[in-house]
Scaffold this active site. Structure first.
Site, mmCIF file in Angstrom:
data_model
loop_
_atom_site.group_PDB
_atom_site.id
_atom_site.type_symbol
_atom_site.label_atom_id
_atom_site.label_comp_id
_atom_site.label_asym_id
_atom_site.label_seq_id
_atom_site.Cartn_x
_atom_site.Cartn_y
_atom_site.Cartn_z
ATOM 1 N N ASN A 104 0.823 -1.215 0.000
ATOM 2 C CA ASN A 104 0.000 0.000 0.000
ATOM 3 C C ASN A 104 0.858 1.265 0.000
ATOM 4 O OD1 ASN A 104 -2.149 -1.756 0.125
ATOM 5 N ND2 ASN A 104 -3.203 -0.685 1.779
ATOM 6 N N HIS B 228 2.450 -3.981 -10.169
ATOM 7 C CA HIS B 228 1.487 -4.467 -9.186
ATOM 8 C C HIS B 228 0.113 -3.835 -9.413
ATOM 9 C CE1 HIS B 228 1.113 -6.467 -5.156
ATOM 10 N NE2 HIS B 228 0.043 -5.685 -5.106
ATOM 11 N N ASN C 244 1.721 -9.199 -10.694
ATOM 12 C CA ASN C 244 1.221 -9.603 -9.384
ATOM 13 C C ASN C 244 0.150 -10.681 -9.545
ATOM 14 O OD1 ASN C 244 0.840 -9.372 -6.486
ATOM 15 N ND2 ASN C 244 -0.984 -8.177 -6.912
ATOM 16 N N GLU C 245 -1.054 -10.441 -9.065
ATOM 17 C CA GLU C 245 -2.134 -11.439 -9.098
ATOM 18 C C GLU C 245 -3.011 -11.331 -10.334
ATOM 19 O OE1 GLU C 245 -4.334 -10.683 -5.527
ATOM 20 O OE2 GLU C 245 -2.836 -11.588 -4.211
ATOM 21 N N GLU D 38 3.140 -13.355 -1.217
ATOM 22 C CA GLU D 38 2.262 -12.738 -0.234
ATOM 23 C C GLU D 38 1.596 -13.831 0.589
ATOM 24 O OE1 GLU D 38 -0.707 -10.139 -1.820
ATOM 25 O OE2 GLU D 38 0.677 -9.150 -3.220
#
Length: 402
Positions: A71, A156, A202-203, A336
């Site tokens: 964040n 990200h 990322n995801e 993560e």
């Protein structure tokens, strides 16, 4: 919105994010008014330019335990004033990152730091990354390297434009943008040593409109093929970019970074002439404990974790990824994992996080705790919020590794 993203935002920021649609601004390239702290720093690069004769498996084991700078540089939203790098850096509640904060991660006992970045935040024509934005990320990366931390840097979420890969009329342009971003990053970081690792994404490597993972409707081969092509493009860009990138260790995102989906035979690791690629998966299971702070339409929030069934589930997934990848010579980083602390029983939080850490570490993987401002690590004091949790995590280093 991806339900995993929800946990990563504070409640206040999440409300703003929903209202704004989490759309990152595409600011024109300009001069940041707050670059005094970053100018002049690039001369003191925190690395010796050496690419050691180490396998990626050896590197991942040396990374031991890691944590995320969450964040922060991946924050985005149309409500953020795009005139300043600082506005994005602090947009989701983080204070301005300092060298002392980064050194604090090392002092706590972590050996690696993941730095998520939304590069589209301040981007000009032809997908040109703002020079001040790039310089600021460089500064923080160098602080981490100076602290003798391994660093993972990625793209990200980045405003969600990865969805375009799944749209026939936007796919080609998405590849253009992806190549432009990584071409710039590989040029900027090509002389850094092997403690800097690039991560492909990322995801976001999941396209439910192409193939719905829940109903199994659609074209599964096409959906997996998109991610396989992106990951191959990533390796090709890095390997052809010169400098130390020819031998840089790379982190390849699994399908949605989900263990079960990534262990599917449809997912392929890219061809790499250097054989220096590791796999990234994430672990937020069960989501009712590891993500939810309150009941939602899709699940009832759990405040406790640690039943026999919970441990069996954890070991099932860790064995699954170990057998599919680690045992076949592909190193794995749990990029993560973690859980919120709100409405959670503190002992369960400690047990879950330390148990996932140990389960991954014992199987030769590097677990990297997902953390946001003051969730587990207090950025202002550079100390862990829960000293017992930190002790439990660091005790994992004493566990046996396979």
């Amino acid at each position: 919105m991806n339900k995993r993203l929800i946990f990563k935002l504070s409640a206040a920021v999440l409300s703003l994010c929903m209202l704004a649609g989490c759309t990152a601004s595409s600011a024109e390239t300009g001069t940041d008014t707050e670059t005094e702290t970053t100018q002049g720093n690039n001369a003191a690069v925190a690395q010796n330019n050496e690419m050691r004769d180490m396998t990626t498996m050896e590197i991942v084991r040396e990374m031991e335990l890691g944590i995320n700078l969450g964040n922060t540089f991946e924050s985005c939203g149309s409500w953020i004033n795009n005139s300043s790098v600082k506005n994005y850096e602090t947009g989701w509640g983080s204070p301005v990152i300092t060298q002392e904060m980064i050194q604090g991660y090392k002092d706590c006992g972590f050996s690696s730091l993941r730095v998520p970045v939304a590069w589209s935040n301040m981007m000009g024509d032809n997908y040109t990354i703002n020079a001040d934005y790039l310089a600021r990320v460089k500064e923080v990366v160098e602080w981490a390297l100076d602290s003798d931390l391994y660093v993972i840097m990625n793209i990200h979420w980045d405003g969600g434009w990865f969805e375009d890969f799944g749209k026939d009329d936007k796919k080609d342009e998405a590849f253009v943008k992806y190549e432009r971003v990584w071409t710039q990053l590989t040029e900027a970081f090509k002389d850094y040593d092997d403690k800097l690792i690039f991560e492909s994404l990322n995801e976001e490597g999941v396209w439910d409109d192409v193939w719905n993972r829940y109903s199994n409707a659609g074209d599964k081969e096409k959906a997996y093929g998109l991610l396989n092509d992106i990951n191959q493009k990533f390796v090709d860009i890095v390997r052809g970019s010169g400098g130390n990138n020819e031998k840089r260790h790379l982190l390849i995102a699994g399908y949605n970074t989900d263990i079960a989906l990534t262990c599917d035979e449809a997912f392929k690791m890219p061809d790499d002439p250097q054989n220096r690629c590791a796999l990234s998966v994430h672990y937020y299971t069960p989501s009712t404990f590891a993500i939810l702070e309150k009941d939602e339409s899709w699940g009832k929030a759990r405040s406790e974790w640690g039943t026999e069934a919970d441990f069996a589930e954890l070991n099932k997934y860790m064995d699954m990824v170990k057998e599919r990848f680690v045992d076949k010579g592909v190193p794995v980083i749990i990029g993560e994992y973690g859980c919120p602390t709100k409405n959670k029983e503190p002992e369960s939080v400690r047990l879950f996080i330390s148990s996932v850490s140990e389960a991954a570490y014992a199987r030769g993987m590097c677990p990297m705790l997902w953390d946001i401002t003051n969730l587990h690590y207090n950025r202002r004091s550079a100390e862990f919020v829960d000293p017992q949790l930190l002790e439990d995590i660091m005790n994992v280093k004493n566990s046996e590794r396979e």
